[in-house]
Design a protein around this motif. Structure first.
Motif, mmCIF file in Angstrom:
data_model
loop_
_atom_site.group_PDB
_atom_site.id
_atom_site.type_symbol
_atom_site.label_atom_id
_atom_site.label_comp_id
_atom_site.label_asym_id
_atom_site.label_seq_id
_atom_site.Cartn_x
_atom_site.Cartn_y
_atom_site.Cartn_z
ATOM 1 N N MET A 1 36.897 -8.917 74.265
ATOM 2 C CA MET A 1 35.904 -9.420 74.771
ATOM 3 C C MET A 1 35.811 -11.108 74.622
ATOM 4 O O MET A 1 36.122 -11.452 73.685
ATOM 5 C CB MET A 1 34.497 -9.031 74.498
ATOM 6 N N SER A 2 35.321 -11.725 75.604
ATOM 7 C CA SER A 2 35.427 -13.157 75.772
ATOM 8 C C SER A 2 33.984 -13.840 75.853
ATOM 9 O O SER A 2 32.958 -13.104 76.167
ATOM 10 C CB SER A 2 36.189 -13.487 77.181
ATOM 11 N N TYR A 3 33.909 -14.706 74.768
ATOM 12 C CA TYR A 3 32.602 -15.473 74.400
ATOM 13 C C TYR A 3 32.614 -16.778 74.898
ATOM 14 O O TYR A 3 33.852 -17.361 74.097
ATOM 15 C CB TYR A 3 32.030 -15.362 72.847
ATOM 16 N N SER A 4 31.642 -17.440 75.223
ATOM 17 C CA SER A 4 31.755 -18.944 75.396
ATOM 18 C C SER A 4 30.521 -19.547 74.414
ATOM 19 O O SER A 4 29.442 -19.393 74.904
ATOM 20 C CB SER A 4 31.524 -19.306 76.826
ATOM 21 N N PRO A 5 30.904 -20.332 73.433
ATOM 22 C CA PRO A 5 29.754 -20.961 72.662
ATOM 23 C C PRO A 5 28.781 -21.775 73.463
ATOM 24 O O PRO A 5 29.329 -22.403 74.419
ATOM 25 C CB PRO A 5 30.595 -21.464 71.301
ATOM 26 N N ARG A 6 27.553 -21.966 73.184
ATOM 27 C CA ARG A 6 26.940 -22.774 74.045
ATOM 28 C C ARG A 6 25.624 -23.167 72.952
ATOM 29 O O ARG A 6 25.188 -22.625 72.185
ATOM 30 C CB ARG A 6 26.428 -21.983 75.121
ATOM 31 N N LYS A 7 24.786 -24.186 73.685
ATOM 32 C CA LYS A 7 23.396 -24.547 73.077
ATOM 33 C C LYS A 7 22.435 -23.291 73.308
ATOM 34 O O LYS A 7 22.556 -22.833 74.424
ATOM 35 C CB LYS A 7 23.154 -25.904 73.379
ATOM 36 N N PRO A 8 21.591 -23.134 72.440
ATOM 37 C CA PRO A 8 20.552 -22.232 72.692
ATOM 38 C C PRO A 8 19.533 -22.746 73.469
ATOM 39 O O PRO A 8 19.037 -23.924 73.486
ATOM 40 C CB PRO A 8 20.024 -21.603 71.466
ATOM 41 N N SER A 9 18.651 -21.945 74.144
ATOM 42 C CA SER A 9 17.597 -22.468 74.801
ATOM 43 C C SER A 9 16.240 -22.057 74.085
ATOM 44 O O SER A 9 16.228 -21.302 73.247
ATOM 45 C CB SER A 9 17.359 -21.923 76.163
ATOM 46 N N GLN A 10 15.210 -23.127 74.336
ATOM 47 C CA GLN A 10 14.026 -22.830 73.406
ATOM 48 C C GLN A 10 13.432 -21.484 73.580
ATOM 49 O O GLN A 10 13.038 -20.985 72.651
ATOM 50 C CB GLN A 10 12.915 -23.863 73.960
ATOM 51 N N SER A 11 13.597 -20.944 74.785
ATOM 52 C CA SER A 11 12.983 -19.468 74.813
ATOM 53 C C SER A 11 13.888 -18.497 74.166
ATOM 54 O O SER A 11 13.260 -17.263 74.002
ATOM 55 C CB SER A 11 13.236 -19.105 76.454
ATOM 56 N N GLU A 12 14.850 -18.866 73.610
ATOM 57 C CA GLU A 12 16.026 -17.847 72.800
ATOM 58 C C GLU A 12 15.131 -17.797 71.450
ATOM 59 O O GLU A 12 15.902 -16.890 70.622
ATOM 60 C CB GLU A 12 17.298 -18.143 72.909
ATOM 61 N N LEU A 13 14.405 -18.569 71.013
ATOM 62 C CA LEU A 13 14.064 -18.595 69.545
ATOM 63 C C LEU A 13 13.782 -17.284 68.735
ATOM 64 O O LEU A 13 13.895 -16.884 67.995
ATOM 65 C CB LEU A 13 12.847 -19.766 69.124
ATOM 66 N N PRO A 14 12.814 -16.435 69.609
ATOM 67 C CA PRO A 14 12.483 -15.242 69.018
ATOM 68 C C PRO A 14 13.768 -14.102 68.709
ATOM 69 O O PRO A 14 13.735 -13.799 67.807
ATOM 70 C CB PRO A 14 11.515 -14.561 70.075
ATOM 71 N N ALA A 15 14.735 -14.166 70.146
ATOM 72 C CA ALA A 15 15.741 -13.404 69.660
ATOM 73 C C ALA A 15 16.663 -13.908 68.552
ATOM 74 O O ALA A 15 17.281 -13.111 67.956
ATOM 75 C CB ALA A 15 16.408 -13.276 71.081
ATOM 76 N N LEU A 16 16.749 -15.179 68.585
ATOM 77 C CA LEU A 16 17.444 -15.915 67.264
ATOM 78 C C LEU A 16 17.212 -15.417 66.040
ATOM 79 O O LEU A 16 18.034 -15.167 65.151
ATOM 80 C CB LEU A 16 17.824 -17.345 67.717
ATOM 81 N N ALA A 17 15.704 -15.736 65.844
ATOM 82 C CA ALA A 17 15.127 -15.310 64.665
ATOM 83 C C ALA A 17 15.179 -13.938 64.253
ATOM 84 O O ALA A 17 15.515 -13.564 63.175
ATOM 85 C CB ALA A 17 13.449 -15.665 64.646
ATOM 86 N N GLN A 18 15.358 -12.880 65.375
ATOM 87 C CA GLN A 18 15.422 -11.647 64.993
ATOM 88 C C GLN A 18 16.803 -11.399 64.539
ATOM 89 O O GLN A 18 17.282 -10.769 63.617
ATOM 90 C CB GLN A 18 15.075 -10.765 66.198
ATOM 91 N N LEU A 19 18.039 -12.089 65.148
ATOM 92 C CA LEU A 19 19.517 -11.841 64.771
ATOM 93 C C LEU A 19 19.530 -12.413 63.333
ATOM 94 O O LEU A 19 20.172 -11.814 62.759
ATOM 95 C CB LEU A 19 20.068 -12.760 65.731
ATOM 96 N N TRP A 20 19.025 -13.541 63.139
ATOM 97 C CA TRP A 20 18.990 -14.110 61.770
ATOM 98 C C TRP A 20 18.375 -13.208 60.761
ATOM 99 O O TRP A 20 19.126 -12.894 59.757
ATOM 100 C CB TRP A 20 18.637 -15.531 61.997
ATOM 101 N N TYR A 21 17.320 -12.712 60.967
ATOM 102 C CA TYR A 21 16.516 -11.778 60.022
ATOM 103 C C TYR A 21 17.205 -10.637 59.838
ATOM 104 O O TYR A 21 17.538 -10.269 58.654
ATOM 105 C CB TYR A 21 15.123 -11.735 60.747
ATOM 106 N N ASP A 22 17.587 -10.061 61.089
ATOM 107 C CA ASP A 22 18.259 -8.634 60.819
ATOM 108 C C ASP A 22 19.772 -8.787 59.906
ATOM 109 O O ASP A 22 20.048 -8.147 59.073
ATOM 110 C CB ASP A 22 18.733 -8.086 61.991
ATOM 111 N N GLY A 23 20.306 -9.921 60.114
ATOM 112 C CA GLY A 23 21.540 -10.309 59.498
ATOM 113 C C GLY A 23 21.565 -10.577 58.019
ATOM 114 O O GLY A 23 22.109 -10.188 57.296
ATOM 115 N N TRP A 24 20.384 -11.382 57.716
ATOM 116 C CA TRP A 24 20.113 -11.759 56.376
ATOM 117 C C TRP A 24 19.688 -10.567 55.894
ATOM 118 O O TRP A 24 20.107 -10.429 54.545
ATOM 119 C CB TRP A 24 18.835 -12.650 56.472
#
Length: 158
Positions: A1-24
């Motif tokens: 699978m190919s991924y392209s790193p990018r800057k996040p958008s403000q609207s992604e904060l809840p999803a990013l917090a969930q990703l970080w929380y679950d991973g932590w």
């Protein structure tokens, strides 16, 4: 699978917090004092992400991030990949992107710290060229006072 790193958008904060929380929770909760786990809330992760949006890179479709890397100077400060992206090369791609940014800022060595009990992460870091250092007490960022925790220091020459 190919991924392209990018800057996040403000609207992604809840999803990013969930990703970080679950991973932590998966990587750390069973190995750290309950007093640290108590302050590692979803709200705390979202507030800390919001305060450092310029230091974050993500992979995955907009609105559905599969990985995040947060930088702090020459440090890979946070790196997490969603369970469904593990084993796909996502962690290596987001790590390399972070290292490219550290290198571009003029640093010759990158650092990160990891709890010594996180064998999976340590094995990954060593596989991609990181070297173990000493275990020392790190003052972890929180929403209030720094929290002391013994961590394994790791370095990678750039």
């Amino acid at each position: 699978m190919s991924y392209s790193p990018r800057k996040p958008s403000q609207s992604e904060l809840p999803a990013l917090a969930q990703l970080w929380y679950d991973g932590w929770q998966t990587a750390h909760a069973a190995h750290v004092p309950a007093s640290l786990t108590a302050i590692r809330t979803m709200d705390s992760f979202e507030k800390r992400l919001a305060a450092d949006m310029d230091a974050i890179r993500v992979i995955g479709d907009e609105g559905s991030p599969l990985g995040l890397c947060m930088l702090k100077g020459n440090e890979i400060y946070q790196i997490y990949v969603a369970p469904e992206a593990k084993g796909t090369g996502a962690a290596k791609i987001i790590m390399e992107d972070g290292l490219d940014h550290i290198r571009s800022a003029g640093h010759e060595v990158a650092t990160l710290d990891v709890i010594p009990e996180n064998a999976r992460a340590i094995a990954f870091y060593e596989k991609v060229g990181w070297k173990r250092g000493e275990v020392r007490t790190v003052m972890l960022d929180t929403l209030d006072e720094p929290y002391p925790l013994p961590c394994l220091m790791m370095t990678k020459s750039l």
